[in-house]
Design a protein around this motif. Structure first.
Motif, short mmCIF file in Angstrom:
data_model
loop_
_atom_site.label_atom_id
_atom_site.label_comp_id
_atom_site.label_asym_id
_atom_site.label_seq_id
_atom_site.Cartn_x
_atom_site.Cartn_y
_atom_site.Cartn_z
N SER A 78 0.83 -1.21 0.00
CA SER A 78 0.00 0.00 0.00
C SER A 78 0.86 1.26 0.00
CB SER A 78 -0.93 0.00 1.21
OG SER A 78 -0.20 -0.07 2.43
N SER A 79 1.98 1.22 0.73
CA SER A 79 2.87 2.38 0.78
C SER A 79 3.60 2.56 -0.54
CB SER A 79 3.87 2.23 1.92
OG SER A 79 3.22 2.22 3.17
N VAL A 80 3.97 1.46 -1.17
CA VAL A 80 4.60 1.52 -2.49
C VAL A 80 3.63 2.14 -3.50
CG1 VAL A 80 5.43 0.14 -4.44
CG2 VAL A 80 6.24 -0.34 -2.13
N ALA A 81 2.38 1.67 -3.47
CA ALA A 81 1.38 2.19 -4.40
C ALA A 81 1.16 3.69 -4.18
CB ALA A 81 0.07 1.43 -4.23
N ALA A 82 1.10 4.11 -2.90
CA ALA A 82 0.90 5.53 -2.60
C ALA A 82 2.09 6.36 -3.08
CB ALA A 82 0.70 5.73 -1.10
N THR A 83 3.29 5.82 -2.92
CA THR A 83 4.50 6.53 -3.35
C THR A 83 4.53 6.68 -4.86
OG1 THR A 83 5.72 5.79 -1.40
CG2 THR A 83 7.03 6.46 -3.32
N LEU A 84 4.17 5.63 -5.58
CA LEU A 84 4.16 5.70 -7.05
C LEU A 84 3.07 6.65 -7.55
CD1 LEU A 84 4.81 1.95 -7.97
CD2 LEU A 84 6.43 3.87 -8.00
N ASP A 85 1.95 6.71 -6.85
CA ASP A 85 0.91 7.68 -7.22
C ASP A 85 1.43 9.11 -7.09
OD1 ASP A 85 -0.99 5.80 -7.85
OD2 ASP A 85 -2.04 5.91 -5.93
N VAL A 86 2.13 9.37 -5.99
CA VAL A 86 2.72 10.70 -5.79
C VAL A 86 3.74 11.00 -6.88
CG1 VAL A 86 4.17 12.10 -4.26
CG2 VAL A 86 2.33 10.70 -3.31
N MET A 87 4.56 10.01 -7.23
CA MET A 87 5.58 10.21 -8.25
C MET A 87 4.97 10.53 -9.60
SD MET A 87 8.52 10.36 -7.02
CE MET A 87 9.10 10.61 -8.70
N ARG A 88 3.82 9.95 -9.91
CA ARG A 88 3.16 10.27 -11.18
C ARG A 88 2.72 11.74 -11.20
NH1 ARG A 88 0.93 5.12 -9.84
NH2 ARG A 88 1.91 3.50 -11.14
N ARG A 89 2.23 12.21 -10.07
CA ARG A 89 1.83 13.62 -9.99
C ARG A 89 3.07 14.52 -10.08
NH1 ARG A 89 1.05 17.15 -5.79
NH2 ARG A 89 1.24 15.55 -4.20
N TYR A 90 4.13 14.13 -9.39
CA TYR A 90 5.36 14.91 -9.45
C TYR A 90 5.93 14.92 -10.87
CZ TYR A 90 5.75 15.23 -4.31
OH TYR A 90 5.55 15.50 -2.98
N ALA A 91 5.84 13.78 -11.55
CA ALA A 91 6.36 13.70 -12.92
C ALA A 91 5.62 14.67 -13.84
CB ALA A 91 6.25 12.27 -13.45
N ASP A 92 4.32 14.82 -13.63
CA ASP A 92 3.56 15.79 -14.42
C ASP A 92 4.05 17.22 -14.16
OD1 ASP A 92 2.02 13.80 -15.55
OD2 ASP A 92 0.35 14.05 -14.13
N LEU A 93 4.32 17.53 -12.88
CA LEU A 93 4.83 18.85 -12.53
C LEU A 93 6.20 19.09 -13.15
CD1 LEU A 93 3.90 19.13 -8.73
CD2 LEU A 93 3.05 20.58 -10.57
N ILE A 94 7.04 18.06 -13.10
CA ILE A 94 8.39 18.16 -13.66
C ILE A 94 8.33 18.46 -15.16
CG2 ILE A 94 10.42 16.74 -14.24
CD1 ILE A 94 9.96 15.42 -11.43
N SER A 95 7.41 17.81 -15.84
CA SER A 95 7.24 18.04 -17.27
C SER A 95 6.72 19.45 -17.55
CB SER A 95 6.29 17.00 -17.85
OG SER A 95 6.05 17.23 -19.22
N GLU A 96 5.72 19.87 -16.78
CA GLU A 96 5.11 21.19 -16.97
C GLU A 96 6.12 22.31 -16.74
OE1 GLU A 96 1.82 21.43 -14.33
OE2 GLU A 96 0.75 19.73 -15.24
N LEU A 97 7.04 22.10 -15.80
CA LEU A 97 7.98 23.15 -15.41
C LEU A 97 9.29 23.08 -16.18
CD1 LEU A 97 7.29 23.04 -11.57
CD2 LEU A 97 6.57 24.82 -13.17
N ASP A 98 9.35 22.23 -17.20
CA ASP A 98 10.51 22.16 -18.08
C ASP A 98 11.80 21.89 -17.30
OD1 ASP A 98 11.91 22.23 -20.48
OD2 ASP A 98 12.28 24.39 -20.36
#
Length: 292
Positions: A47-67
């Motif tokens: 469950s903690s792994v799944a939560a961490t990967l969910d957060v990373m997907r959101r962070y990855a979107d931010l990383i892409s948006e912010l160049d």
């Protein structure tokens, strides 16, 4: 163009993005309790792994948006200990494009020192203390560390070992403090610091509560002085609250409620080791050093 830094911690996953002038674009912290149970099982929970990967997907979107053109990610205490850490780091790499480096406690301590001391009004010599979910770092120095010690006890680990109940019994609270003292006995600060800095989520959360904030405010917390008496009062306050009552404290991230009492015990015993009555709280640390 911008740079990014990610910290995969035992209690929270953090992201910092700076533009090419060094100005902050994003600073995010999300509690995933990744290290919960690792002390007993040697593995991250699904469950903690799944939560961490969910957060990373959101962070990855931010990383892409912010160049973000340069990105570094690290894993700390829990990632050092968990047998399935490698699989998680690979999965994070698949999402973010960068596989996190699982860094040693000594490197973690050095990064914390550089990040915290670069953003303080205090004067050297500095002692920086960072209470994480799985470990606590003590780092002494003026412009660079001259002494560092990473101890494998943090707010998540202490909660799992000694403070499973909310509210705890008096015996549990005493046993928790004694256990921390035993773990911290390996710390031998070789000189007297002029400024003692408390970095990371435990110290910033305790400061926010002590200040009586209606909501968490980075500007109010950074540079705040947290006294030993403040910490003892917080332990007394938190130790009689249920988990739900703790989560309802306005300035506290509700997801930190399960481990904040353990964090307060660690902060008190760390202050004892440091020989200080006052800790200068910092919003800066490992992430800032990575980004720099």
């Amino acid at each position: 163009m911008s740079v990014g830094a990610i910290d995969i911690g035992s209690n929270s996953v953090r992201l910092l993005v700076l533009d090419d002038s060094g100005a902050r674009l994003v600073r995010e912290t999300t509690v995933t309790a990744l290290g919960k149970g690792v002390d007993a099982t040697g593995r991250f929970r699904e469950s903690s792994v799944a939560a961490t990967l969910d957060v990373m997907r959101r962070y990855a979107d931010l990383i892409s948006e912010l160049d973000v053109t340069r990105l570094r990610a690290v894993g700390t205490s829990g990632s050092r200990d968990a047998a399935n850490s490698g699989a998680l780091m690979e999965a994070i790499g698949g999402i973010s494009g960068v596989i996190p480096d699982v860094i040693t406690g000594e490197l973690e301590a050095g990064l914390v020192f550089h990040g915290a001391t670069a953003n303080t009004t205090g004067s050297p010599p500095f002692l920086v203390m960072d209470i994480g979910g799985g470990s606590t770092e003590f780092v002494l120095g003026e412009t660079v560390p001259s002494y560092s010690k990473s101890v494998d006890i943090g707010s998540v680990r202490l909660t799992d070992r000694r403070l499973p109940d909310r509210p705890p019994t008096s015996a549990q609270l005493l046993e928790a403090a004694a256990h921390v003292d035993e773990e911290f006995s390996a710390v031998q600060i070789p000189a007297t610091p002029h400024t003692v800095i408390g970095a990371a989520g435990t110290f910033t959360s305790l400061a926010a509560i002590a200040l009586g904030l209606d909501r968490y405010d980075r500007g109010a917390v950074h540079g705040a002085a947290l006294s030993r008496d403040d910490i003892k009062e917080l332990i007394a306050k938190l130790s009689v609250l249920s988990l739900a009552e703790t989560a309802a404290i306005p300035a506290l991230d509700p997801k930190r409620a399960p481990v904040i009492l353990a964090g307060a015990v660690l902060a008190d015993r760390a202050a004892e080791v440091a020989g200080t009555d006052t800790i200068l709280v910092s919003e800066h640390g490992l992430l800032d050093a990575l980004a720099a």
